[in-house]
Motif scaffolding. Structure first.
Motif, short mmCIF file in Angstrom:
data_model
loop_
_atom_site.label_atom_id
_atom_site.label_comp_id
_atom_site.label_asym_id
_atom_site.label_seq_id
_atom_site.Cartn_x
_atom_site.Cartn_y
_atom_site.Cartn_z
N THR A 186 0.83 -1.20 0.00
CA THR A 186 0.00 0.00 0.00
C THR A 186 0.86 1.25 0.00
O THR A 186 0.62 2.19 -0.77
CB THR A 186 -0.92 0.01 1.23
OG1 THR A 186 -1.72 -1.17 1.25
CG2 THR A 186 -1.84 1.22 1.22
N GLU A 187 1.88 1.28 0.86
CA GLU A 187 2.78 2.42 0.91
C GLU A 187 3.54 2.58 -0.41
O GLU A 187 3.75 3.70 -0.88
CB GLU A 187 3.77 2.25 2.06
CG GLU A 187 3.11 2.33 3.43
CD GLU A 187 4.06 1.99 4.56
OE1 GLU A 187 5.22 1.63 4.26
OE2 GLU A 187 3.66 2.10 5.73
N GLY A 216 -5.04 7.88 -0.42
CA GLY A 216 -3.71 7.91 0.17
C GLY A 216 -3.60 8.82 1.38
O GLY A 216 -2.50 9.27 1.72
N THR A 245 1.33 4.11 -3.05
CA THR A 245 1.05 5.51 -2.74
C THR A 245 2.18 6.43 -3.19
O THR A 245 1.96 7.62 -3.42
CB THR A 245 0.81 5.69 -1.22
OG1 THR A 245 -0.25 4.82 -0.81
CG2 THR A 245 0.40 7.12 -0.89
N GLU A 277 1.30 8.66 -6.05
CA GLU A 277 0.28 9.70 -5.96
C GLU A 277 0.92 11.06 -6.20
O GLU A 277 2.06 11.31 -5.79
CB GLU A 277 -0.39 9.68 -4.58
CG GLU A 277 -1.24 8.44 -4.32
CD GLU A 277 -2.41 8.32 -5.28
OE1 GLU A 277 -3.04 9.37 -5.58
OE2 GLU A 277 -2.67 7.20 -5.74
N GLU A 331 -1.17 7.52 4.26
CA GLU A 331 0.18 7.27 3.74
C GLU A 331 0.88 8.57 3.36
O GLU A 331 2.05 8.78 3.69
CB GLU A 331 0.10 6.34 2.52
CG GLU A 331 -0.46 4.95 2.83
CD GLU A 331 -1.96 4.87 2.62
OE1 GLU A 331 -2.45 3.78 2.27
OE2 GLU A 331 -2.64 5.91 2.79
#
Length: 232
Positions: A57-58, A144, A61, A64, A147
């Motif tokens: 997930t990180e 996000g 992100t 982004e 994060e």
């Protein structure tokens, strides 16, 4: 090649990128390191949303987009990447770049990051009020949210956040409040019941997953024991 966890490799590539900005050679094509940034591979049949790990997930992100004010000029040239291009960079002219690029540029003093509007103290206070008013619902958060917030706070002054101590405290309050809503909802789970959480982020799912799995396994064992007792 390594991914976001290989800072030495990235630093080498990024120094090469900055060097190319002041040279007469063609635009630098940064390869390999960014190859997996937009599409992490995963086993067939794996649920993309429900089973992403915290590190995945990180990692995702990092692509982004965030706003920056560069402190240098690239002479009208863009930097071409496998996932697209960024730039051209003009000193003090706002530009949107991936989070990973903003982090590295800020770290070496090549930009000032402009935090998202939702990271202001007033915006977070309003969001916290909304969350408290919705006892059985979750406020919708920007993509996000947690994060990006943590990434910018970890940059200290380079993250560009006004009143970082207050922002960090508000984020912690919001995170704890939402986590309590999730655990309270899961505590009312009964076998065969469908529980729906709208507007819960992937990071929050990762946080409560161990609790949810343990609780549901315990309920299944209790149900099985009850059936065995009835049949005895």
């Amino acid at each position: 090649l390594g991914g976001a966890s290989n800072p030495a490799l990235f630093f080498f590539l990024f120094l090469s990128l900055l060097t190319s900005l002041s040279s007469s050679s063609p635009p630098l094509l940064v390869t390999a390191w960014l190859a997996g940034m937009s599409s992490l591979s995963q086993p067939e049949g794996r649920d993309r949303i429900g089973l992403l790990t915290a590190s995945e997930t990180e990692y995702l992100t990092l692509e982004e987009l965030v706003d920056i004010n560069p402190t240098f000029t690239s002479g009208g040239r863009e930097i071409e990447l496998l996932t697209g291009s960024i730039g051209p960079f003009t000193r003090q002219l706002k530009l949107r770049v991936p989070l990973w690029a903003a982090q590295k540029l800020a770290h070496i003093g090549k930009c000032h990051i402009i935090p998202p509007d939702w990271m202001s103290v007033d915006a977070l206070k309003d969001l916290l009020v909304q969350e408290r008013e919705r006892s059985n619902e979750f406020a919708e958060l920007p993509k996000g949210f947690f994060e990006i917030s943590r990434a910018l706070l970890d940059l200290d002054e380079a993250g560009g956040i006004a009143e970082p101590g207050v922002v960090r405290h508000l984020l912690e309050d919001l995170e704890m409040l939402r986590k309590k809503k999730i655990t309270d909802g899961l505590s009312m789970y009964e076998p065969g019941q469908l529980i729906v959480f709208n507007n819960v982020t992937q990071m929050e799912l990762n946080t409560v997953r161990p609790f949810a799995i343990n609780m549901m396994n315990r309920l299944k064992r209790m149900e099985a024991a009850t059936i065995d007792n009835e049949e005895a």
